[in-house]
Scaffold this motif. Structure first.
Motif, PDB file in Angstrom:
ATOM      1  N   CYS A  17      -6.316   2.104 -13.797  1.00 56.58           N
ATOM      2  CA  CYS A  17      -5.808   1.519 -12.554  1.00 56.58           C
ATOM      3  C   CYS A  17      -4.655   0.542 -12.756  1.00 56.58           C
ATOM      4  O   CYS A  17      -3.919   0.238 -11.818  1.00 56.58           O
ATOM      5  N   ILE A  36      -9.606   3.166  -7.882  1.00 58.25           N
ATOM      6  CA  ILE A  36      -8.469   3.446  -7.013  1.00 58.25           C
ATOM      7  C   ILE A  36      -8.067   2.176  -6.264  1.00 58.25           C
ATOM      8  O   ILE A  36      -8.867   1.630  -5.493  1.00 58.25           O
ATOM      9  N   GLN A  92      -6.276   4.595  -1.673  1.00 63.21           N
ATOM     10  CA  GLN A  92      -7.591   5.192  -1.443  1.00 63.21           C
ATOM     11  C   GLN A  92      -7.577   6.356  -0.451  1.00 63.21           C
ATOM     12  O   GLN A  92      -8.484   7.178  -0.458  1.00 63.21           O
ATOM     13  N   VAL A 146      -5.558  11.477  -5.476  1.00 61.72           N
ATOM     14  CA  VAL A 146      -6.082  10.462  -6.390  1.00 61.72           C
ATOM     15  C   VAL A 146      -7.596  10.603  -6.470  1.00 61.72           C
ATOM     16  O   VAL A 146      -8.296  10.490  -5.464  1.00 61.72           O
ATOM     17  N   LYS A 181     -11.198   9.369  -8.273  1.00 59.64           N
ATOM     18  CA  LYS A 181     -11.935   8.401  -9.084  1.00 59.64           C
ATOM     19  C   LYS A 181     -12.957   9.152  -9.919  1.00 59.64           C
ATOM     20  O   LYS A 181     -13.798   9.876  -9.392  1.00 59.64           O
TER      21      LYS A 181
END
Length: 247
Positions: A209, A233, A238, A243, A245
């Motif tokens: 991150c 994230i 988010q 993206v 996680k």
């Protein structure tokens, strides 16, 4: 106390306090002033904080052309990188033809590939050596060897990549933003990354991150064009569908 643990404490304190002195860190970490100064210098060069006279302040977004060495990067966020790499390795299937970019996080994928039947192409000499020793089918692209990142770059590397068509590719990056996309400090390395991404059906960036919000001097791909594997994230990312996680 391990170097990585000191780094984590320094960065956490900066997140809370915004600034900190060498003297404060020396007492908190129970270590020498020279060690604290060395840690601050390493974190500054890695783009994690801003070094100032007598201490450090929290990093404000800036563009950097500095490229940390492999040794410097390997000490940062190691647990997070291992978690991301393990998940990335789980995505590789027996019939995959995989591009593996040079880098510390992509290199950690090799720890989880025992017994794989997939084939690999890489621009990292160290990755190729390990894969070959594991008995895994691997091709090393040719070209100029860049000492700081141990990556093969240049026109010959790009020409060789144009012959291949990968089912999956796994890449490192120095920075990620929505506007600038995925960035790296070196133009030659960026050109190789860009070409390799274009040859992949699915392209993944492995990034802890800390890479979000960072900008290096050269963009190698737009933000929306790659999947991002990360352990946490940031809030402003988010809602981005690309993206992921890792758990």
């Amino acid at each position: 106390m391990l170097t990585e643990q000191r780094y984590e404490i320094i960065l956490k304190l900066l997140e809370e306090k915004r600034s900190i002195t060498v003297t404060e860190l020396k007492d908190i970490l129970n270590t020498s002033e020279s060690t604290v100064r060395r840690d601050i210098t390493a974190l500054d060069k890695a783009g994690r904080l801003t070094k100032v006279f007598g201490g450090a302040v929290v990093l404000e977004r800036k563009v950097t052309a500095y490229e940390p060495t492999v040794a410097q990067k390997s000490e940062l966020n190691k647990k997070e990188k291992e978690k991301i790499a393990e998940y990335a390795a789980s995505l590789i299937k027996a019939d995959d033809f995989v591009y593996l970019d040079a880098g510390t996080t992509t290199g950690l994928i090799l720890d989880y590939l025992e017994g794989t039947k997939a084939s690999f192409v890489t621009n990292a000499v160290s990755h190729a050596q390990r894969l070959a020793k594991m008995g895994i089918h691997v091709f090393l692209i040719g070209g100029e060897l860049k000492s700081s990142t141990e990556a093969v770059v240049g026109s010959q590397a790009i020409k060789m990549l144009s012959m291949y068509h990968f089912t999956k590719g796994f890449f490192g990056t120095n920075g990620i933003t929505k506007r600038e996309g995925f960035t790296t400090p070196d133009t030659n390395e960026a050109l190789v990354k860009e070409k390799a991404v274009r040859q992949c059906r699915d392209a993944y960036v492995l990034a802890d991150c800390s890479k979000f919000g960072q900008v290096s001097s050269v963009t190698f791909e737009e933000f929306a064009h790659m999947h991002i594997l990360t352990e946490k994230i940031p809030e402003e990312y988010q809602e981005c569908g690309n993206v992921l996680k890792v758990e």
